[in-house]
Design an enzyme around this catalytic site. Structure first.
Site, short mmCIF file in Angstrom:
data_model
loop_
_atom_site.label_atom_id
_atom_site.label_comp_id
_atom_site.label_asym_id
_atom_site.label_seq_id
_atom_site.Cartn_x
_atom_site.Cartn_y
_atom_site.Cartn_z
N CYS A 1 -5.49 -3.36 1.97
CA CYS A 1 -5.32 -3.49 3.41
C CYS A 1 -6.63 -3.73 4.16
O CYS A 1 -7.19 -4.81 4.14
CB CYS A 1 -4.59 -2.25 3.93
SG CYS A 1 -3.89 -2.46 5.59
N LYS B 1 -9.32 2.55 -2.45
CA LYS B 1 -9.64 1.93 -1.16
C LYS B 1 -11.01 2.39 -0.66
O LYS B 1 -11.28 3.58 -0.58
CB LYS B 1 -8.55 2.28 -0.14
CG LYS B 1 -8.63 1.50 1.17
CD LYS B 1 -7.42 1.82 2.03
CE LYS B 1 -7.39 0.98 3.29
NZ LYS B 1 -6.18 1.26 4.11
N GLU C 1 0.83 -1.20 0.00
CA GLU C 1 0.00 0.00 0.00
C GLU C 1 0.87 1.26 0.00
O GLU C 1 1.86 1.33 0.73
CB GLU C 1 -0.89 -0.02 1.25
CG GLU C 1 -1.84 1.15 1.41
CD GLU C 1 -2.74 1.00 2.63
OE1 GLU C 1 -3.62 1.85 2.82
OE2 GLU C 1 -2.57 0.02 3.40
#
Length: 268
Positions: free
Chosen positions: A150, A116, A44
């Site tokens: 994540c 995200k 990330e």
């Protein structure tokens, strides 16, 4: 269909130094290709570093910006696909930033771009806008590849949406911090098992500003085992995503067939 050898780059790179991080990615791509990998996944926000505060806004780029073109050149030079995290500036919405990940094919052509959806902690909530597409997919070497970042993978509904959409391999660039080691050690393998897919989870490692990243990057298989796992240090680990093994596992495991969606309306 042959297995796709997948390399996970566990590294935090150099904080705030995009050129240095591109060089690290290039070197890792060379090693991965030499080991027979067809895919390299970096963590990330790998291109910029995670704990860089307001520099996020200065270093953010569009999805087709100079760093994307540099990664495309790396992919072509070494003949493998590359997935990586970076801060994205939306050129159509002035000042809007996303915590994004991109997958570029071995021919240098962008295959998937993901923002995200589940932001974590004050830092991300301060600087980023959450994405609004849960399932982003691409085709790579005969596999349907999905993307998350994540914290996204910690939501079971998120991964199940990918399973129902036919994802075979879920790429998860990550910046997981202490004391959440349970995620790579337990949660990620369980997600792979309960959804009958592979999960490639590439983490940052070591201290970075106020954060302590835990490493433990993992390629989890549909049998719920770690097909490859890193330790705590900077490392390049490799494992195979085997379509034949995946098909056999899906035939044997009835979870997706035995679902009763009519009972689950209260979840949404």
């Amino acid at each position: 269909m042959p297995a796709l050898r997948t390399a996970l780059l566990q590294s935090s790179g150099e904080l705030g130094d995009v050129a240095a991080n591109l060089k690290i990615l290039d070197e890792a791509a060379g090693r991965a290709a030499a080991a027979g990998a067809g895919l390299l996944l970096a963590p990330e926000l790998f291109l910029t570093g995670y704990a860089i505060g307001a520099d996020i806004a200065r270093l953010a780029e569009s999805a087709d910006g100079p760093s994307a073109r540099a990664v495309a050149a790396i992919a072509v030079r070494h003949g493998l696909a590359v997935g990586y995290g970076y801060p994205e500036r939306d050129t159509e919405q002035h000042g809007v930033l996303y915590n994004s990940a991109q997958l570029i094919g071995a021919d240098g052509v962008p295959l998937a771009q993901y923002r995200k959806t589940h932001l974590f902690g004050d830092f991300e909530l301060t600087w980023f806008t959450p994405g609004d597409r849960a399932v982003v997919q691409a085709e790579l070497d005969g596999l349907t590849v999905g993307m998350m970042i994540c914290y996204d993978v910690e939501f079971p509904e998120n991964v199940r949406a990918h399973a129902l959409a036919g994802t075979d391999l879920l790429l998860v660039p990550t910046a997981l911090m202490h004391p959440a080691e349970v995620v790579p050690l337990s949660v990620v393998p369980v997600r792979a098992f309960e959804n009958q897919l592979y999960i490639a989870y590439a983490n940052r490692t070591g201290p970075e500003g106020a954060f302590e990243f835990v490493g433990l990057s993992t390629l989890a298989g549909p049998d719920g085992t770690a097909r490859a796992r890193a330790g705590r240090a900077e490392e390049l680990v490799l494992g195979d995503v085997d379509p034949a093994f995946l098909a056999a596992s899906r035939e044997e495991n009835p979870y997706l067939r035995d679902r009763r969606p009519g009972l689950y309306g209260s979840l949404v």
